[in-house]
Each structure stands twice: as C-alpha cells, then as structure tokens.
Write an enzyme that holds these catalytic residues in place. Structure first.
Site, PDB file in Angstrom:
ATOM      1  N   ARG A 124      41.142  40.725  43.623  1.00  0.00           N
ATOM      2  CA  ARG A 124      41.589  39.420  44.120  1.00  0.00           C
ATOM      3  C   ARG A 124      42.737  38.938  43.238  1.00  0.00           C
ATOM      4  NH1 ARG A 124      36.459  36.448  45.820  1.00  0.00           N
ATOM      5  NH2 ARG A 124      36.750  37.751  47.653  1.00  0.00           N
ATOM      6  N   ASP A 156      27.500  36.835  45.656  1.00  0.00           N
ATOM      7  CA  ASP A 156      28.854  37.137  45.224  1.00  0.00           C
ATOM      8  C   ASP A 156      29.550  37.813  46.392  1.00  0.00           C
ATOM      9  OD1 ASP A 156      30.482  37.533  42.361  1.00  0.00           O
ATOM     10  OD2 ASP A 156      31.068  38.941  43.928  1.00  0.00           O
ATOM     11  N   ASP A 191      26.738  38.549  34.184  1.00  0.00           N
ATOM     12  CA  ASP A 191      28.031  39.239  34.137  1.00  0.00           C
ATOM     13  C   ASP A 191      29.238  38.314  34.161  1.00  0.00           C
ATOM     14  OD1 ASP A 191      27.798  38.357  36.757  1.00  0.00           O
ATOM     15  OD2 ASP A 191      28.004  40.329  37.681  1.00  0.00           O
ATOM     16  N   HIS A 192      29.090  37.080  34.657  1.00  0.00           N
ATOM     17  CA  HIS A 192      30.254  36.211  34.849  1.00  0.00           C
ATOM     18  C   HIS A 192      30.611  35.372  33.622  1.00  0.00           C
ATOM     19  CE1 HIS A 192      30.293  37.247  39.028  1.00  0.00           C
ATOM     20  NE2 HIS A 192      31.071  36.257  39.384  1.00  0.00           N
ATOM     21  N   ARG A 213      31.326  31.230  46.412  1.00  0.00           N
ATOM     22  CA  ARG A 213      31.067  30.109  45.514  1.00  0.00           C
ATOM     23  C   ARG A 213      30.406  28.919  46.220  1.00  0.00           C
ATOM     24  NH1 ARG A 213      36.152  29.842  41.934  1.00  0.00           N
ATOM     25  NH2 ARG A 213      35.413  31.957  41.692  1.00  0.00           N
ATOM     26  N   SER A 256      35.712  33.767  47.103  1.00  0.00           N
ATOM     27  CA  SER A 256      34.377  33.957  46.538  1.00  0.00           C
ATOM     28  C   SER A 256      33.302  33.261  47.370  1.00  0.00           C
ATOM     29  CB  SER A 256      34.331  33.403  45.111  1.00  0.00           C
ATOM     30  OG  SER A 256      35.257  34.056  44.284  1.00  0.00           O
TER      31      SER A 256
END
Length: 794
Positions: free
Chosen positions: A477, A178, A113-114, A676, A674
């Site tokens: 965000r 995520d 999806d990213h 991340r 995030s």
C-alpha cells in the site's frame, strides 16, 4: 514492561487452536455435505469462490441458495477461524466483553505485529515496544486467556505470515481483522478481511453475513521468467481493474499458470487483492501448496487436501467456458510479463519498470484524479524489502541473489536498506541459510518481525522531513503519509529483487534489465536476473525462538487487565438505540474530495498507541482528508458559530456538545484501504448520523453499518457536487428504511432554497435492525437502551 510467557517448543501443537488433521477432516466432511445440498439447488458449474463460500453456508440458509444473486444477495456463512492483529484486537476484545460470552466459538488467535515501531534494529526496537506497549500487551494476553484465544507475543511475526505457516490450509474460511487477511489464499483458503464487529460475531458463534460477491476470473498462462515475479502479476491486475474494480468481488485465479507459482508467490498475489477492493482472492489447490504444507510440518493436511481436490478447484466445465460463469475474465500471460512498479499515491498507478525512467521528472499522469498525482523524485531516499506481502524464503532468496551479485563487484547499497522478515520462522531460517547476511553486507538493517514501516510504524530520522522524497518498497500500500506520516514521501512498490536492485543504484531511472552499474574496480557490470529460488528451504524451516502462548483450559477466572485511569485502554458500553425519529437539519461536518482512505479517516502512525481508547484515538478523525470546500487537509468550519480552520474532530465535538447530529460526505470509493474499524467507531462516538458517498469500499461500508451509522450513496453521483459547505440535510422517512427502498434527503441551502436528493443503500433486513438497535453488537448482546458510547462519557 510486559512479561510474555511462551511455550517451550515453537512447533508444539495446540489442539484447541491449530489446524490439526482432525480439524481438517471435520471441515472437509462439512464442505462435501453442504456442497452436495447446494448442487441439488444449483444446476450449473460452480467456480472455486462459490464452492468455498457456499460450502460454509449456515444450515438455515440452504433453502435460499437457488435465489442467490451475485452482488445483490446476502449470505450467512460459518467461518472456521478468526485472527486478530494487536491494534484491532483491542476494540474487538473490548466489544466481545459486552456480549456475555465466556469463550470463543471458533479457533481464534491474537497477533502482536502492528505496535512494534521501526527505529534502529530488531532487538532494540522489540525491547522498546515491550516497554512502551506493555499495558496493551498485558490486556491482549489476559483477554485472550479469558476467552480461549491463542496469543502470539511481539516478535513472533506478522499475522498473515504466521497464519500461512501455521493455520491456513485449502478450503478453510478465515476472518481476520486486517485487510490483507486474503494472504492465506496462497494456501487455498478463503480468507477475508473484516472489521472487529464481524470478527466478534464469529467469535461469539453467530454466522457471518456478507454480500454474495461477484467473481472475477483471472486466467494465468505461461510461467514467470527473468526479473518477473508474483508481485508483477498483481500489479498488472491493479492496472487493469483499478483500486475499486474488485469491490464486492472475489478474484479467482485459474488456468495452467497457477501451478507454476509457489504457494508463497500466490500469497503475495492474494495479499494485494485488497488494493483492488476485492473481498478476497482464491487459488485452486495444487502440489505447490502441498509442498509448502509439508515443509511447515503439515504434510497430513496436504494428504487430506489431495483426497478432496475435486472440491478445492473450480468445476472443469467452469474452467473450460469461463465467460459463461465468471462476471469478468482477465487474461495474463506470465511468460510475457515484465517487472512493474506501482505508485506513488495509489496502488493502481502502475507502469512497467522500463517506462519508469521516462516518467521521472516528466509530466505526472494524473488523469482522473481529484488532484494531480505527484511526480516521483528520481533520487531514492530509502529502500525497504520484506513485510507480510513479500518476505518468503523464495522472495528473500531472490533479493539475496541480487545482493551477492553486487557484493562480488564490491558494490553496496547506495541508500539505506531496511529488511523486514515476516515471521520468526522466516527470520531464523534466512539467518541460518545466509540470505540476511548478504543483505546485511549490502548495508541492510534487519528490523523486527513485525509490520513496521509498512503500516506507518517508522520513526524516520533522516534529513528528508518536509522535502519531496522517494522510497521504494516491496510492501502493498502506498497512500500519502502511509509509511512515515509525511505527506511529501512518495512510495513506489515493486518486487523485493527489483527494490534491491534500485537500492544499489539509488535512483528510480535505473533499469536493471538494461542499465549498468559500476563496480569497485571502476568497470561496468550488469545484474543478471535472479536465478530460480527454492520456494521452501532445502534444509527445512528453523522455527526460531518461541513466541506463542496457548490459552488455559479454563480462563473464567482471568480478568482482562484494564486500568480505569489508562490513556491506552477504555472499556466500551453499548451505543444508544435509534430513537425512531428522522434526522433533521444535519450540518455537513466535512465534504471529502478525492481519495479518502481509512488512513485519511483514522490515521495510523503515532495514533496506533491510542487504538484501545475510543475518546483519545477519535481526535484524529478525518485529519488526512481533503476538504472539498477549502482544499485544506483535516480542517473545516464550525458552520454554527462561523469559526474556521478547526480540526474536524474538534468541530464534531462542538456539534455533539450542542446535541446536533451531523453528516460526512464522501467521494468515490470512500474508505478504501485498511479494515480499520476505528474509521467507523470515531464518527459514531463523535455524534455522526450518516456518511453519504459517491461509492464505498466494502469493508468500511460494513463497518459503518455495524456501528449503527447510515451508509448511503447518491443515486446520481453528480449530486455530490450540489452540496455546499453551509447546507443542512434532513434524512426522512427512516421508519420505513428497508432493503431496496431509497432514502429521501432534503437539502436546505443557506440562501433559503431547497432541493431533494435520492440516496441509495445496500442494507439487508438484518442490517436495518443494526441501525434501529444502535449497532450490530446491540443485536447480539440484547442491548441497545440509550447509553453513551463509553464509560468515560457517562
């Protein structure tokens, strides 16, 4: 170009991966059994958050339940499911390859999806992504097959929406790579965003260790009216709690108002709890959830949840006396709630829509910010609706209502309008029922079922480059550079219906509750509040095109596809173990000032293409952070050579080449945003020893620990101000690192003077072992002998 195979029937169940009734029965049996054991040790009412966590305790952790302290104790839990998005799935699967495991221990899915960039429209953007990212998709598909994970091909949808539609149900414990994984809280799941290493441990069959969170109760009363939407609930809460007020806490919603909000509305609220730093957000099971489960083909799960409803909500005594059981209680009267707008610059810069016009062009309310927050430009450059946060059937129906009102008066959007469906199922159903037609007629462009501009995947080719400009979105965000990589773009967040209304006027100072628009006939008209919208489609969901590929029965012969010469993927090797010595004479690589999110530490946008290649993506390290010593963004000095104005990653590589470890100094809530993992992998690769901050965001602090870095906080936050650009720091007596024991930091200034600071940490005993062995993964894999971080570095 990736060739993606899919099953013929999008609704076909995968018994190994899906949340089947048998899966749910086993889960509820364990939940009931474990909670019964917990109650013998805790003689008090339980909140829903406590029930969901403690019912997933690892069997060996039960004896210690009586001594648990919120915000202080660690708990070992057994997750039910892991979900991976395509960017962090790369490093997660690369790490899983180190463990020697042959198959995931819990149901796991990978969602592409990213990596789909928004450029023109859904079809051409999806084709371009398959061409440009085929190598990565091939790796993810082959690795998923190898380890028994389900694979969702590009176009299937955003991970959180797919999880809500197919996998989530009340009582489940889900880990997702995520930060917006808590979206599944809309269906009563306890869904937590984590870094890749946490996910890998769960996939490998180990318990997940997490700080036992505080519980913030949010009592909802009344019901939403007029223009007010579920989005406004979480925006109002962000104003009350700030971006760090939920750190190491679960937001638990209770009260009569919860039953008035749809399951997808609850998902919107739970999704954005991440903006408050919350571990997750939870709602009690109710008939709105049951209706959504039935509409998505999971009526049997709704029946099972009804049968276990007593354990899917807080104890009645807790609800009756919330001040006795919650760490804090916030009350929100839904009937009195008005539309709110958040931003720019930070999700907790919130005001009612009625107050926005007065702010535009006035003084920016930057109180408490390290730098003044920007004043939004009144003229809107683009409007964007949809995303994982707000693309439900109900959301889009209300936005479609606004669109149809405008079209009846001959009015179209005054600015570009981009629409992002959350999943293929949502897109197909909205196409069938006409909501997307109304938005297209308004001038909207429908993008691919992917994250797109919400996470920086937006190739924006308009004339605003380099100029201050305002966009309005229904996203979650709004940090600087978040959506299009431009520091001058200011993102304001609102509900989809308010964003659609603002797109009609083309300016922030328009208030649809009080202001008129001018129709094509020259006559003024005022928009009506969107009417009540069905929370599920009356005609049922249209599953759309197939995008799911189940794993083979036996994937042991499948070799994950990695080209040794690739610039996109790089095999990982274990980090070196700690050598047992203290860290002496560490230069300060950077002292970051103000908001330093994971977007600032490890930027997205064009860098997403390198997220599977550790050396390549580390070139962006701290490129978005503000240097407290110079005010520059992403640049600093090599204090060993005296050269200035260098990219931070370049300075780190110089120090690493000389064998010098270094330290980063951070401000409040360092690592916000995030989940991340790359923001922790990069400093580990580049030779970092520690990050010392005034305070950390939860996920980033854990990610640093998992990669063998020291995550430390100033005992006195004011000591942040004492550190100078040319100081060198020594971290001492590390052999005695232990839970609750401070770390001594000796600071030597360039003028020869010295001082000693006390640093705190939140390491549990097991986490100290992560540091000593070099990483959490080394403890899992039995590795940890001195070795570089990647094969390419050998």
């Amino acid at each position: 170009m990736a060739t993606v195979e899919t099953v013929p029937d999008p609704r076909a169940l995968d018994e190994r991966i899906d949340s089947t009734p048998a899966f749910a029965r086993r889960l509820y049996a364990r939940l009931e059994r474990t909670l019964a054991a917990v109650r013998t040790r805790l003689d008090r009412p339980l909140t829903l958050a406590e029930k969901l966590l403690l019912s997933h305790l690892d069997d060996g952790a039960l004896p210690g339940v009586g001594g648990l302290r919120r915000g202080a104790s660690y708990v070992s839990l057994r997750p039910d499911r892991v979900v991976l998005q395509d960017v962090l799935a790369q490093t997660a699967l690369l790490q899983l390859m180190q463990t020697g495991r042959t198959r995931t221990a819990v149901p796991t899915t990978v969602h592409c999806d990213h990596l789909v960039q928004a450029r023109d429209a859904a079809a051409p953007d999806l084709r371009a992504s398959l061409e440009e990212n085929g190598e990565v998709y091939d790796f993810l598909r082959s690795a998923a097959a190898r380890y028994g994970a389900g694979f969702w091909a590009p176009g299937g949808g955003i991970m959180h929406q797919v999880v809500l539609e197919r996998y989530a149900f009340p009582g489940q414990l889900i880990l997702g790579t995520d930060s917006h994984t808590p979206n599944a809280g809309g269906l009563g799941a306890c869904a937590v965003g984590v870094g890749g290493a946490d996910a890998v441990e769960a996939m490998a069959g180990l318990p997940w260790e997490v700080l036992f969170p505080r519980v913030i109760g949010v009592r909802l009363s009344g019901s939403l009216r007029g223009w007010a939407a579920p989005k406004d609930v979480i925006l109002r809460l962000a104003a009350a709690l700030s971006v760090s007020g939920g750190t190491n806490a679960i937001l638990e919603y209770f009260g009569p108002g919860t039953a008035t909000i749809s399951a997808t509305g609850k998902a919107t609220i739970a999704n954005m709890g991440a903006e408050l730093g919350a571990t997750t957000s939870v709602f009690p099971f109710d008939e709105r959830m049951a209706a959504y489960l039935a509409a998505t083909g999971r009526g049997a799960l709704a029946d099972l949840a009804r049968a276990h409803a007593a354990v899917l909500g807080a104890d009645p005594d807790a609800v009756a006396a919330p001040l006795d059981v919650y760490d804090r209680v916030v009350e929100i009267d839904l009937s009195a709630l008005e539309p709110h707008v958040s931003g720019p610059g930070t999700p907790d810069r919130v005001r009612p829509l009625s107050a926005l016009a007065a702010e535009v062009g006035g003084a920016a309310p930057g109180a408490g910010a390290a730098r003044p927050l920007p004043v939004p430009v009144d003229a809107i450059a683009s409007a964007l609706v949809g995303s994982c946060t707000n693309s439900s059937y109900e959301d889009m129906s209300r936005a479609g209502d606004v669109a149809r009102q405008a079209l009846a008066h001959g009015v179209r959007a005054a600015v570009p309008l981009l629409v992002t469906p959350g999943s293929e199922q949502v897109r197909a159903t909205l196409d069938r029922d006409g909501q997307l037609d109304a938005l297209r007629a308004l001038g909207g462009t429908v993008l691919a079922n992917a994250c797109g501009p919400c996470i920086g995947q937006w190739r924006r080719d308009d004339a605003t480059a380099g100029l201050p400009n305002t966009i309005v979105t229904s996203y979650n965000r709004n940090f600087p550079m978040r959506n299009d990589g431009r520091e001058t773009t200011m993102n304001l967040i609102a509900s989809p219906e308010v964003v659609t209304a603002l797109a009609l006027a083309g300016r922030l100072s328009f208030n649809p509750l009080t202001d008129d628009l001018t129709g094509a006939d020259g006559r003024p008209f005022r928009l009506r509040p969107p009417g009540p919208a069905p929370e599920v489609p009356p005609g049922g969901f249209d599953a759309g095109r197939a995008h799911y590929l189940p794993p083979p029965e036996d994937g042991s012969a499948v070799e994950p596809a990695i080209d040794p010469a690739s610039e996109r993927l790089q095999r990982l090797a274990p980090w070196p173990a700690w050598d047992g010595r203290d860290f002496h004479e560490l230069p300060i690589l950077m002292k970051a000032r103000g908001k330093t999110t994971t977007d600032h530490i490890s930027a997205a946008g064009p860098w997403l293409r390198f997220r599977g290649h550790l050396e390549r993506f580390s070139d962006n390290f701290l490129m978005g952070a503000i240097n407290a010593f110079t005010g520059e963004r992403g640049r600093g000095a090599d204090v060993l050579s005296g050269e200035r104005g260098l990219a931070i990653a370049a300075v780190a590589r110089r120090y690493r080449a000389l064998g010098r470890r270094w330290v980063v100094v951070g401000d409040h809530n360092y690592g916000e945003g995030s989940s991340r993992e790359h923001a922790a992998l990069s400093p580990r690769l580049l030779g970092g020893a520690a990050v010392i901050a005034r305070s950390f965001a939860r996920i980033h602090e854990t990610n640093l620990k998992k990669q063998g870095l020291l995550a430390l906080t100033f005992a006195d936050p004011a000591d942040y101000e004492r550190l100078r650009e040319d100081d060198v720091l020594s971290l001492l007596d590390l052999a005695r690192l232990a839970p609750g024991r401070p770390v001594e930091c000796r600071v030597r200034h360039a003028d020869g003077s010295a001082e000693t600071l006390r640093l705190r940490h939140s390491y549990a005993a097991a986490q100290v072992a992560w540091f000593r062995r070099g990483s959490a993964l080394n403890c899992l894999a039995g590795a940890g002998a001195p070795a570089p971080g990647t094969e390419a570095a050998r």
